[in-house]
Motif scaffolding. Sequence first.
Motif, PDB file in Angstrom:
ATOM      1  N   ARG A  44       0.853  -1.196   0.000  1.00 36.65           N
ATOM      2  CA  ARG A  44       0.000   0.000   0.000  1.00 36.65           C
ATOM      3  C   ARG A  44       0.885   1.241   0.000  1.00 36.65           C
ATOM      4  NH1 ARG A  44      -4.310   1.365   4.809  1.00 36.65           N
ATOM      5  NH2 ARG A  44      -4.730   3.520   4.206  1.00 36.65           N
ATOM      6  N   LEU A  45       0.615   2.151  -0.883  1.00 35.94           N
ATOM      7  CA  LEU A  45       1.336   3.426  -0.941  1.00 35.94           C
ATOM      8  C   LEU A  45       0.347   4.539  -0.660  1.00 35.94           C
ATOM      9  CD1 LEU A  45       3.711   5.333  -1.619  1.00 35.94           C
ATOM     10  CD2 LEU A  45       3.027   5.138  -4.023  1.00 35.94           C
ATOM     11  N   GLU A  46       0.661   5.356   0.327  1.00 39.55           N
ATOM     12  CA  GLU A  46      -0.152   6.530   0.651  1.00 39.55           C
ATOM     13  C   GLU A  46       0.730   7.761   0.485  1.00 39.55           C
ATOM     14  OE1 GLU A  46      -3.362   6.906   1.451  1.00 39.55           O
ATOM     15  OE2 GLU A  46      -3.764   4.767   1.369  1.00 39.55           O
ATOM     16  N   ILE A  47       0.287   8.679  -0.336  1.00 38.10           N
ATOM     17  CA  ILE A  47       1.012   9.933  -0.522  1.00 38.10           C
ATOM     18  C   ILE A  47       0.117  11.055  -0.006  1.00 38.10           C
ATOM     19  CG2 ILE A  47       2.040  11.531  -2.185  1.00 38.10           C
ATOM     20  CD1 ILE A  47       2.712   9.099  -3.910  1.00 38.10           C
ATOM     21  N   PHE A  48       0.614  11.750   1.022  1.00 34.76           N
ATOM     22  CA  PHE A  48      -0.151  12.840   1.615  1.00 34.76           C
ATOM     23  C   PHE A  48       0.285  14.157   0.975  1.00 34.76           C
ATOM     24  CE2 PHE A  48      -0.567   9.461   4.699  1.00 34.76           C
ATOM     25  CZ  PHE A  48      -1.920   9.532   5.021  1.00 34.76           C
ATOM     26  N   PRO A  49      -0.672  14.911   0.442  1.00 32.47           N
ATOM     27  CA  PRO A  49      -0.346  16.083  -0.371  1.00 32.47           C
ATOM     28  C   PRO A  49       0.346  17.226   0.382  1.00 32.47           C
ATOM     29  CG  PRO A  49      -2.724  15.889  -0.053  1.00 32.47           C
ATOM     30  CD  PRO A  49      -2.102  14.659   0.518  1.00 32.47           C
ATOM     31  N   ASP A  50       0.056  17.412   1.640  1.00 32.44           N
ATOM     32  CA  ASP A  50       0.580  18.580   2.360  1.00 32.44           C
ATOM     33  C   ASP A  50       1.731  18.255   3.300  1.00 32.44           C
ATOM     34  OD1 ASP A  50      -1.221  20.305   1.128  1.00 32.44           O
ATOM     35  OD2 ASP A  50      -2.775  19.857   2.605  1.00 32.44           O
ATOM     36  N   ARG A  51       2.449  17.187   3.045  1.00 26.24           N
ATOM     37  CA  ARG A  51       3.560  16.850   3.936  1.00 26.24           C
ATOM     38  C   ARG A  51       4.837  16.663   3.141  1.00 26.24           C
ATOM     39  NH1 ARG A  51       5.244  11.523   5.165  1.00 26.24           N
ATOM     40  NH2 ARG A  51       5.394  11.699   7.382  1.00 26.24           N
ATOM     41  N   GLY A  52       5.936  16.872   3.858  1.00 31.18           N
ATOM     42  CA  GLY A  52       7.256  16.666   3.268  1.00 31.18           C
ATOM     43  C   GLY A  52       7.833  15.374   3.784  1.00 31.18           C
ATOM     44  N   ALA A  53       9.036  15.457   4.368  1.00 27.24           N
ATOM     45  CA  ALA A  53       9.737  14.258   4.828  1.00 27.24           C
ATOM     46  C   ALA A  53       9.635  14.072   6.338  1.00 27.24           C
ATOM     47  CB  ALA A  53      11.208  14.343   4.420  1.00 27.24           C
ATOM     48  N   GLU A  54       8.758  14.803   7.002  1.00 27.20           N
ATOM     49  CA  GLU A  54       8.664  14.717   8.457  1.00 27.20           C
ATOM     50  C   GLU A  54       7.933  13.462   8.927  1.00 27.20           C
ATOM     51  OE1 GLU A  54       5.181  16.980   6.886  1.00 27.20           O
ATOM     52  OE2 GLU A  54       7.296  17.254   6.638  1.00 27.20           O
ATOM     53  N   MET A  55       7.963  13.257  10.244  1.00 25.81           N
ATOM     54  CA  MET A  55       7.283  12.113  10.859  1.00 25.81           C
ATOM     55  C   MET A  55       5.773  12.236  10.637  1.00 25.81           C
ATOM     56  SD  MET A  55       9.585  10.207  12.339  1.00 25.81           S
ATOM     57  CE  MET A  55       8.671   9.265  13.512  1.00 25.81           C
ATOM     58  N   LEU A  56       5.066  11.122  10.864  1.00 25.88           N
ATOM     59  CA  LEU A  56       3.610  11.140  10.753  1.00 25.88           C
ATOM     60  C   LEU A  56       3.029  12.172  11.706  1.00 25.88           C
ATOM     61  CD1 LEU A  56       2.721   7.353  10.688  1.00 25.88           C
ATOM     62  CD2 LEU A  56       2.967   8.904   8.771  1.00 25.88           C
ATOM     63  N   ARG A  57       1.972  12.810  11.258  1.00 25.60           N
ATOM     64  CA  ARG A  57       1.278  13.758  12.128  1.00 25.60           C
ATOM     65  C   ARG A  57      -0.193  13.784  11.728  1.00 25.60           C
ATOM     66  NH1 ARG A  57       3.350  17.253   8.097  1.00 25.60           N
ATOM     67  NH2 ARG A  57       1.730  18.605   7.315  1.00 25.60           N
ATOM     68  N   GLY A  58      -1.025  14.112  12.651  1.00 28.72           N
ATOM     69  CA  GLY A  58      -2.447  14.273  12.359  1.00 28.72           C
ATOM     70  C   GLY A  58      -3.212  12.971  12.310  1.00 28.72           C
ATOM     71  N   GLU A  59      -4.529  13.119  12.343  1.00 30.56           N
ATOM     72  CA  GLU A  59      -5.422  11.967  12.409  1.00 30.56           C
ATOM     73  C   GLU A  59      -5.378  11.089  11.158  1.00 30.56           C
ATOM     74  OE1 GLU A  59     -10.137  10.916  12.868  1.00 30.56           O
ATOM     75  OE2 GLU A  59      -9.443  12.891  13.483  1.00 30.56           O
ATOM     76  N   ALA A  60      -5.387  11.686   9.992  1.00 28.75           N
ATOM     77  CA  ALA A  60      -5.431  10.897   8.750  1.00 28.75           C
ATOM     78  C   ALA A  60      -4.193  10.027   8.596  1.00 28.75           C
ATOM     79  CB  ALA A  60      -5.584  11.812   7.541  1.00 28.75           C
ATOM     80  N   GLU A  61      -3.023  10.585   8.892  1.00 33.21           N
ATOM     81  CA  GLU A  61      -1.787   9.822   8.749  1.00 33.21           C
ATOM     82  C   GLU A  61      -1.692   8.732   9.815  1.00 33.21           C
ATOM     83  OE1 GLU A  61       1.532  12.526   8.440  1.00 33.21           O
ATOM     84  OE2 GLU A  61       0.388  13.822   7.106  1.00 33.21           O
ATOM     85  N   SER A  62      -2.070   9.051  11.040  1.00 33.49           N
ATOM     86  CA  SER A  62      -2.053   8.049  12.113  1.00 33.49           C
ATOM     87  C   SER A  62      -3.048   6.940  11.833  1.00 33.49           C
ATOM     88  CB  SER A  62      -2.369   8.707  13.460  1.00 33.49           C
ATOM     89  OG  SER A  62      -1.382   9.646  13.785  1.00 33.49           O
ATOM     90  N   ARG A  63      -4.225   7.306  11.348  1.00 36.75           N
ATOM     91  CA  ARG A  63      -5.246   6.302  11.028  1.00 36.75           C
ATOM     92  C   ARG A  63      -4.757   5.360   9.925  1.00 36.75           C
ATOM     93  NH1 ARG A  63     -10.426   5.800  12.224  1.00 36.75           N
ATOM     94  NH2 ARG A  63     -10.490   7.892  13.081  1.00 36.75           N
ATOM     95  N   CYS A  64      -4.072   5.904   8.939  1.00 31.07           N
ATOM     96  CA  CYS A  64      -3.517   5.091   7.852  1.00 31.07           C
ATOM     97  C   CYS A  64      -2.601   4.006   8.418  1.00 31.07           C
ATOM     98  CB  CYS A  64      -2.762   6.006   6.893  1.00 31.07           C
ATOM     99  SG  CYS A  64      -1.824   5.161   5.623  1.00 31.07           S
ATOM    100  N   LEU A  65      -1.695   4.390   9.311  1.00 31.39           N
ATOM    101  CA  LEU A  65      -0.768   3.434   9.917  1.00 31.39           C
ATOM    102  C   LEU A  65      -1.506   2.431  10.795  1.00 31.39           C
ATOM    103  CD1 LEU A  65       2.046   2.355  10.601  1.00 31.39           C
ATOM    104  CD2 LEU A  65       2.153   4.103  12.385  1.00 31.39           C
ATOM    105  N   MET A  66      -2.406   2.906  11.637  1.00 36.04           N
ATOM    106  CA  MET A  66      -3.113   2.006  12.553  1.00 36.04           C
ATOM    107  C   MET A  66      -4.006   1.015  11.799  1.00 36.04           C
ATOM    108  SD  MET A  66      -1.762   2.779  15.327  1.00 36.04           S
ATOM    109  CE  MET A  66      -2.720   1.749  16.400  1.00 36.04           C
ATOM    110  N   GLU A  67      -4.657   1.457  10.728  1.00 38.40           N
ATOM    111  CA  GLU A  67      -5.473   0.535   9.936  1.00 38.40           C
ATOM    112  C   GLU A  67      -4.608  -0.530   9.279  1.00 38.40           C
ATOM    113  OE1 GLU A  67      -7.711   2.960   7.254  1.00 38.40           O
ATOM    114  OE2 GLU A  67      -9.188   3.504   8.792  1.00 38.40           O
ATOM    115  N   PHE A  68      -3.452  -0.129   8.781  1.00 36.35           N
ATOM    116  CA  PHE A  68      -2.548  -1.095   8.156  1.00 36.35           C
ATOM    117  C   PHE A  68      -2.112  -2.142   9.185  1.00 36.35           C
ATOM    118  CE2 PHE A  68       1.689  -2.632   7.196  1.00 36.35           C
ATOM    119  CZ  PHE A  68       1.504  -3.153   5.924  1.00 36.35           C
TER     120      PHE A  68
END
Length: 115
Positions: A44-68
Amino acid sequence: MPSRLEGQETAALLINGARDRITTPEAAESSAQFLRQVLRGPVRLEIFPDRGAEMLRGEAESRCLMEFLSDHLHGVGRKGSEEAMRKMGAEPVSFAEDGSGLVMQVSDRFLDQMD
């Protein structure tokens, strides 16, 4: 690449930022394509439009990891089996909205064990 046991599948999650200047979205997609060729499991590849190379942040990114993680924990999580849950001594949990956020509800037996 490390060897795997026969029949074992490996799932992979790649998270990338569209604004990452080192690992571009094109490079992330190329990596995902390569992994799809060599792994037996889902990639699974997830590309978040408003982020650079930083660590995960926010609900959408955390949810992506937790669901996986939940989908690929081999016997537990959202797709877990009742048999695996029994072996672990786990009990079902339910979730309810109380107006201030998500609240987990557990069994009385669990609460008694906590005392």
